[in-house]
Design a protein around this motif. Structure first.
Motif, short mmCIF file in Angstrom:
data_model
loop_
_atom_site.label_atom_id
_atom_site.label_comp_id
_atom_site.label_asym_id
_atom_site.label_seq_id
_atom_site.Cartn_x
_atom_site.Cartn_y
_atom_site.Cartn_z
N VAL A 189 0.84 -1.20 0.00
CA VAL A 189 0.00 0.00 0.00
C VAL A 189 0.88 1.25 0.00
O VAL A 189 1.87 1.32 0.73
N TYR A 190 0.51 2.22 -0.82
CA TYR A 190 1.27 3.46 -0.90
C TYR A 190 0.36 4.67 -0.70
O TYR A 190 -0.86 4.60 -0.86
N GLU A 191 0.99 5.79 -0.35
CA GLU A 191 0.32 7.09 -0.38
C GLU A 191 1.25 8.07 -1.07
O GLU A 191 2.36 8.33 -0.59
N PHE A 192 0.81 8.61 -2.19
CA PHE A 192 1.58 9.64 -2.88
C PHE A 192 1.41 10.94 -2.10
O PHE A 192 0.29 11.42 -1.92
N ALA A 193 2.52 11.50 -1.61
CA ALA A 193 2.44 12.58 -0.62
C ALA A 193 3.10 13.88 -1.05
O ALA A 193 3.29 14.78 -0.22
N ASP A 194 3.42 14.03 -2.32
CA ASP A 194 4.08 15.26 -2.78
C ASP A 194 3.05 16.36 -3.00
O ASP A 194 2.37 16.41 -4.03
N ARG A 195 2.93 17.26 -2.03
CA ARG A 195 1.95 18.34 -2.12
C ARG A 195 2.40 19.47 -3.05
O ARG A 195 1.64 20.41 -3.27
N GLU A 196 3.61 19.36 -3.59
CA GLU A 196 4.09 20.33 -4.58
C GLU A 196 4.04 19.74 -5.99
O GLU A 196 4.61 20.31 -6.92
N ALA A 197 3.36 18.63 -6.16
CA ALA A 197 3.25 18.02 -7.48
C ALA A 197 2.55 18.96 -8.45
O ALA A 197 1.62 19.68 -8.06
N PRO A 198 2.97 18.99 -9.71
CA PRO A 198 2.28 19.84 -10.69
C PRO A 198 0.86 19.35 -10.90
O PRO A 198 0.63 18.15 -11.05
N PRO A 199 -0.12 20.25 -10.87
CA PRO A 199 -1.51 19.81 -11.04
C PRO A 199 -1.76 19.25 -12.43
O PRO A 199 -1.23 19.76 -13.42
N VAL A 200 -2.58 18.22 -12.52
CA VAL A 200 -2.87 17.60 -13.81
C VAL A 200 -3.91 18.39 -14.60
O VAL A 200 -4.06 18.19 -15.80
N VAL A 201 -4.65 19.26 -13.91
CA VAL A 201 -5.59 20.18 -14.56
C VAL A 201 -5.45 21.53 -13.88
O VAL A 201 -4.96 21.61 -12.74
N PRO A 202 -5.85 22.62 -14.54
CA PRO A 202 -5.75 23.93 -13.88
C PRO A 202 -6.66 24.00 -12.65
O PRO A 202 -7.82 23.61 -12.71
N PHE A 203 -6.12 24.47 -11.55
CA PHE A 203 -6.90 24.68 -10.34
C PHE A 203 -7.30 26.15 -10.24
O PHE A 203 -6.62 27.02 -10.78
N PRO A 204 -8.39 26.45 -9.54
CA PRO A 204 -8.79 27.86 -9.36
C PRO A 204 -7.69 28.64 -8.65
O PRO A 204 -6.98 28.07 -7.79
N PRO A 205 -7.51 29.90 -8.94
CA PRO A 205 -6.49 30.71 -8.26
C PRO A 205 -6.69 30.67 -6.75
O PRO A 205 -7.80 30.79 -6.25
N GLY A 206 -5.59 30.47 -6.05
CA GLY A 206 -5.65 30.46 -4.60
C GLY A 206 -6.04 29.14 -3.98
O GLY A 206 -6.06 29.02 -2.75
N PHE A 207 -6.33 28.14 -4.79
CA PHE A 207 -6.71 26.82 -4.27
C PHE A 207 -5.50 25.90 -4.39
O PHE A 207 -5.14 25.49 -5.49
N PRO A 208 -4.85 25.56 -3.28
CA PRO A 208 -3.66 24.70 -3.36
C PRO A 208 -4.02 23.28 -3.76
O PRO A 208 -4.80 22.61 -3.06
N PRO A 209 -3.48 22.77 -4.86
CA PRO A 209 -3.83 21.42 -5.32
C PRO A 209 -3.40 20.32 -4.35
O PRO A 209 -4.08 19.31 -4.21
N GLY A 210 -2.25 20.52 -3.69
CA GLY A 210 -1.74 19.47 -2.82
C GLY A 210 -1.46 18.20 -3.61
O GLY A 210 -1.30 18.21 -4.84
N ALA A 211 -1.42 17.08 -2.92
CA ALA A 211 -1.26 15.77 -3.57
C ALA A 211 -2.65 15.28 -3.95
O ALA A 211 -3.20 14.36 -3.34
N HIS A 212 -3.22 15.90 -4.96
CA HIS A 212 -4.62 15.67 -5.33
C HIS A 212 -4.79 14.36 -6.10
O HIS A 212 -3.81 13.76 -6.55
#
Length: 285
Positions: free
Chosen positions: A177-200
């Protein structure tokens, strides 16, 4: 099931079971305005239902159909009972699964969740337990009500689903079992301004495939990507992700529920249950 919401008290996340032999269940048919009439008429009836009514039950159609030759029974019942093929399994999720859906369905739609809206979502989703959830996930402890809701749904539904799935499988077969935990990962789709994508949800995909559009990975992220790809390739070849020069990855078990945290700075075990308040959610179920 992994990657699918799984908490009985959380109605915004859940939907009824789906059976291919009786797919016009009383719930779905009555909710969509269909009658339980002539056999084989379901599709014709659904085509006559207004879109507004179908939207309310659309989640039913994203569930796996069972009851036939390919999938004879619900995985939700078969897996805990040990009725599945004994093959090694590698499964997991991301640290902030629900941020993607909260961002797209609320903030990106021009309807960011307000403090009052957060209270209403908790009341609608958890009934009498809403105050307990609010106490564990206070809105003022988050940067926004939207992020508070994403944490609630991420823990109650997505993380708990991975946890239950891993427990069911590991009782019978080798399970990693894994958890991908990189909260600085580049978002795969554009996120709204000011909304931190995190490890989405799906953030790890850019580490395993050349998607083209996401921002380039940093050097540390590329090293993580290389490690992940070695893990996956080893598992595909032998059923075990471990290999030379890789951080050790032990199997998950009820006695030692190891979850491998995948982060550019460190790859190690993480206290997944504490991180996602799973004792609370299990007691609430």
């Amino acid at each position: 099931m992994p990657g699918r919401p799984d908490h009985p008290r959380c109605r915004p996340c859940g939907c009824p079971q789906w059976n291919s032999k009786s797919w016009r269940s009383t719930w779905s048919a009555s909710s969509a305005g269909c009658s339980q009439g002539k056999k084989g008429a379901a599709i014709e009836q659904l085509r006559r239902v207004p879109v507004e009514q179908l939207i309310n039950v659309s989640s039913v159609f994203s569930r796996p159909a069972f009851g036939g030759a390919v999938l004879p029974e619900s995985p939700a019942q078969a897996l805990p009972d040990g009725r599945f093929h004994r093959v090694p399994v590698l499964t997991g999720g991301t640290r902030d699964e629900a941020r993607l859906f909260t961002a797209l369905f609320w903030d990106a739609a021009g309807q960011p969740i307000t403090p009052d809206g957060y209270d209403k979502l908790l009341a609608d989703g958890f009934d009498a337990a809403a105050d307990e959830v609010a106490e564990r996930y206070p809105v003022d402890a988050h940067a926004s009500p939207s992020l508070a809701w994403a944490d609630v749904i991420g823990d109650a539904a997505w993380a708990r689903s991975v946890w239950n799935f891993a427990h069911a499988l590991s009782a019978e077969t080798a399970t990693y079992v894994y958890e991908f935990a990189d909260r600085e990962a580049p978002p795969v789709v554009p996120f709204p301004p000011g909304f931190p994508p995190g490890a989405h949800h799906s953030a790890e995909v850019a580490y395993q495939f050349d998607l083209g559009d996401p921002a380039p990975l940093t050097e540390a992220q590329r090293r993580l990507a290389a490690t992940m790809n070695h893990y996956w390739a080893n598992f595909a070849r032998s059923g075990d992700p471990n290999g030379p020069d890789l951080p050790g990855w032990q199997t998950f078990s009820a006695a030692d529920p190891h979850v491998q945290s995948l982060h550019p700075e460190q790859i190690t075990g993480t206290d997944f249950a504490a991180e996602h308040r799973l004792d609370f959610w299990s007691a609430l179920a």
